[in-house]
Design a protein around this motif. Structure first.
Motif, PDB file in Angstrom:
ATOM      1  N   ALA A 187       5.527  -1.537   7.150  1.00 42.23           N
ATOM      2  CA  ALA A 187       4.316  -2.071   7.778  1.00 42.23           C
ATOM      3  C   ALA A 187       3.201  -1.032   7.787  1.00 42.23           C
ATOM      4  O   ALA A 187       2.028  -1.355   7.551  1.00 42.23           O
ATOM      5  CB  ALA A 187       4.629  -2.527   9.204  1.00 42.23           C
ATOM      6  N   ILE A 188       3.551   0.215   8.053  1.00 43.34           N
ATOM      7  CA  ILE A 188       2.555   1.284   8.009  1.00 43.34           C
ATOM      8  C   ILE A 188       1.942   1.375   6.617  1.00 43.34           C
ATOM      9  O   ILE A 188       0.724   1.501   6.457  1.00 43.34           O
ATOM     10  CB  ILE A 188       3.190   2.626   8.415  1.00 43.34           C
ATOM     11  CG1 ILE A 188       3.535   2.621   9.904  1.00 43.34           C
ATOM     12  CG2 ILE A 188       2.252   3.791   8.093  1.00 43.34           C
ATOM     13  CD1 ILE A 188       4.295   3.851  10.359  1.00 43.34           C
ATOM     14  N   ALA A 189       2.796   1.296   5.587  1.00 48.03           N
ATOM     15  CA  ALA A 189       2.301   1.362   4.209  1.00 48.03           C
ATOM     16  C   ALA A 189       1.349   0.208   3.910  1.00 48.03           C
ATOM     17  O   ALA A 189       0.321   0.390   3.247  1.00 48.03           O
ATOM     18  CB  ALA A 189       3.478   1.355   3.234  1.00 48.03           C
ATOM     19  N   LEU A 190       1.672  -0.984   4.381  1.00 49.52           N
ATOM     20  CA  LEU A 190       0.789  -2.133   4.179  1.00 49.52           C
ATOM     21  C   LEU A 190      -0.588  -1.879   4.790  1.00 49.52           C
ATOM     22  O   LEU A 190      -1.622  -2.144   4.159  1.00 49.52           O
ATOM     23  CB  LEU A 190       1.404  -3.388   4.803  1.00 49.52           C
ATOM     24  CG  LEU A 190       2.464  -4.127   3.996  1.00 49.52           C
ATOM     25  CD1 LEU A 190       3.188  -5.147   4.878  1.00 49.52           C
ATOM     26  CD2 LEU A 190       1.833  -4.827   2.790  1.00 49.52           C
ATOM     27  N   MET A 191      -0.610  -1.363   6.003  1.00 47.71           N
ATOM     28  CA  MET A 191      -1.891  -1.142   6.672  1.00 47.71           C
ATOM     29  C   MET A 191      -2.685  -0.019   6.013  1.00 47.71           C
ATOM     30  O   MET A 191      -3.913  -0.080   5.941  1.00 47.71           O
ATOM     31  CB  MET A 191      -1.655  -0.874   8.158  1.00 47.71           C
ATOM     32  CG  MET A 191      -1.143  -2.112   8.898  1.00 47.71           C
ATOM     33  SD  MET A 191      -1.142  -1.961  10.699  1.00 47.71           S
ATOM     34  CE  MET A 191       0.173  -0.790  10.912  1.00 47.71           C
ATOM     35  N   VAL A 192      -1.990   0.989   5.514  1.00 46.76           N
ATOM     36  CA  VAL A 192      -2.684   2.049   4.782  1.00 46.76           C
ATOM     37  C   VAL A 192      -3.304   1.488   3.506  1.00 46.76           C
ATOM     38  O   VAL A 192      -4.469   1.766   3.182  1.00 46.76           O
ATOM     39  CB  VAL A 192      -1.716   3.205   4.451  1.00 46.76           C
ATOM     40  CG1 VAL A 192      -2.373   4.193   3.485  1.00 46.76           C
ATOM     41  CG2 VAL A 192      -1.288   3.927   5.727  1.00 46.76           C
ATOM     42  N   ARG A 193      -2.545   0.683   2.772  1.00 41.01           N
ATOM     43  CA  ARG A 193      -3.036   0.121   1.517  1.00 41.01           C
ATOM     44  C   ARG A 193      -4.164  -0.890   1.732  1.00 41.01           C
ATOM     45  O   ARG A 193      -4.950  -1.155   0.818  1.00 41.01           O
ATOM     46  CB  ARG A 193      -1.895  -0.531   0.748  1.00 41.01           C
ATOM     47  CG  ARG A 193      -0.939   0.465   0.102  1.00 41.01           C
ATOM     48  CD  ARG A 193      -1.667   1.315  -0.898  1.00 41.01           C
ATOM     49  NE  ARG A 193      -0.772   2.163  -1.681  1.00 41.01           N
ATOM     50  CZ  ARG A 193      -1.040   3.410  -2.004  1.00 41.01           C
ATOM     51  NH1 ARG A 193      -2.175   3.966  -1.588  1.00 41.01           N
ATOM     52  NH2 ARG A 193      -0.206   4.113  -2.733  1.00 41.01           N
TER      53      ARG A 193
END
Length: 208
Positions: free
Chosen positions: A20-26
């Motif tokens: 989820a963190i990766a999604l928000m960063v992207r």
């Protein structure tokens, strides 16, 4: 709840949290305060986002010592897993640049983060390093949980912004919505004890 079920929820929750963190960063429209700091440190050190997340967790755990906080199994699992999963997500997910794709990616990440938090907290294996710091300030210094959380997140947000981390509408959205969303997901997965460990709509043991 059987131990194997709790362990499964912990594992799924931690993997989902890192992704989820990766999604928000992207999504590219701003991230949570601790992730702003991680981005800033990554930018200046050349280390990967996930490795900085791991190293930051270790530093935060050192701050537990004077607060007499004791790590639990979930604390260790959190420290070891969130960073690598976030790096994996950043490797497989494309960077978004079109506004509607950014919005959908961020919304998906935020919703997944809420579900992941419900799973992780509900497993009741202890807080992650960052929320353990907040709890330590609450228990040892008498700070209210909300005050401790705000003080910590404002500090790391300012530091991350000065280092070049991304602050944007996503940062505000995460701050405003993650508490109410986790208040919905937590009762779906939590044991009674974990539900009791919340204050208002703000969980006191979110994964990171």
């Amino acid at each position: 709840m059987p131990l194997i079920h709790r362990l499964l929820r912990l594992a799924v929750g931690l993997f989902a949290y890192g992704f989820a963190i990766a999604l928000m960063v992207r999504a590219g429209i701003g991230v949570a305060p601790w992730d702003v700091l991680t981005q800033g440190l990554s930018k200046h050190t050349g280390l990967s986002f996930g490795l900085v997340t791991f190293l930051t967790s270790l530093v935060v755990l050192l701050l537990w010592i004077p607060l007499r906080q004791r790590p639990r199994f979930g604390t260790v699992a959190n420290t070891l897993s969130i960073g690598p999963v976030a790096d994996f997500g950043l490797h497989v997910l494309p960077q978004q640049s079109v506004w509607w794709a950014q919005g959908l990616t961020f919304a998906g990440g935020l919703l997944l983060l809420a579900v992941a938090s419900g799973l992780y907290i509900g497993a009741d294996f202890g807080p992650g390093p960052r929320d353990g710091l907040m709890l330590g300030l609450h228990r040892r210094l008498g700070w209210r949980v909300g005050v401790a959380r705000t003080a910590i997140e404002v500090t790391v947000l300012a530091a991350g912004w000065l280092l070049g981390g991304q602050v944007g509408i996503g940062t505000a959205a995460e701050a405003l919505l993650i508490g109410p969303l986790v208040a919905i997901t937590l009762p779906l997965f939590a044991r009674r004890r974990a539900v009791a460990a919340t204050t208002g709509s703000t969980p006191v043991a979110v994964a990171t």
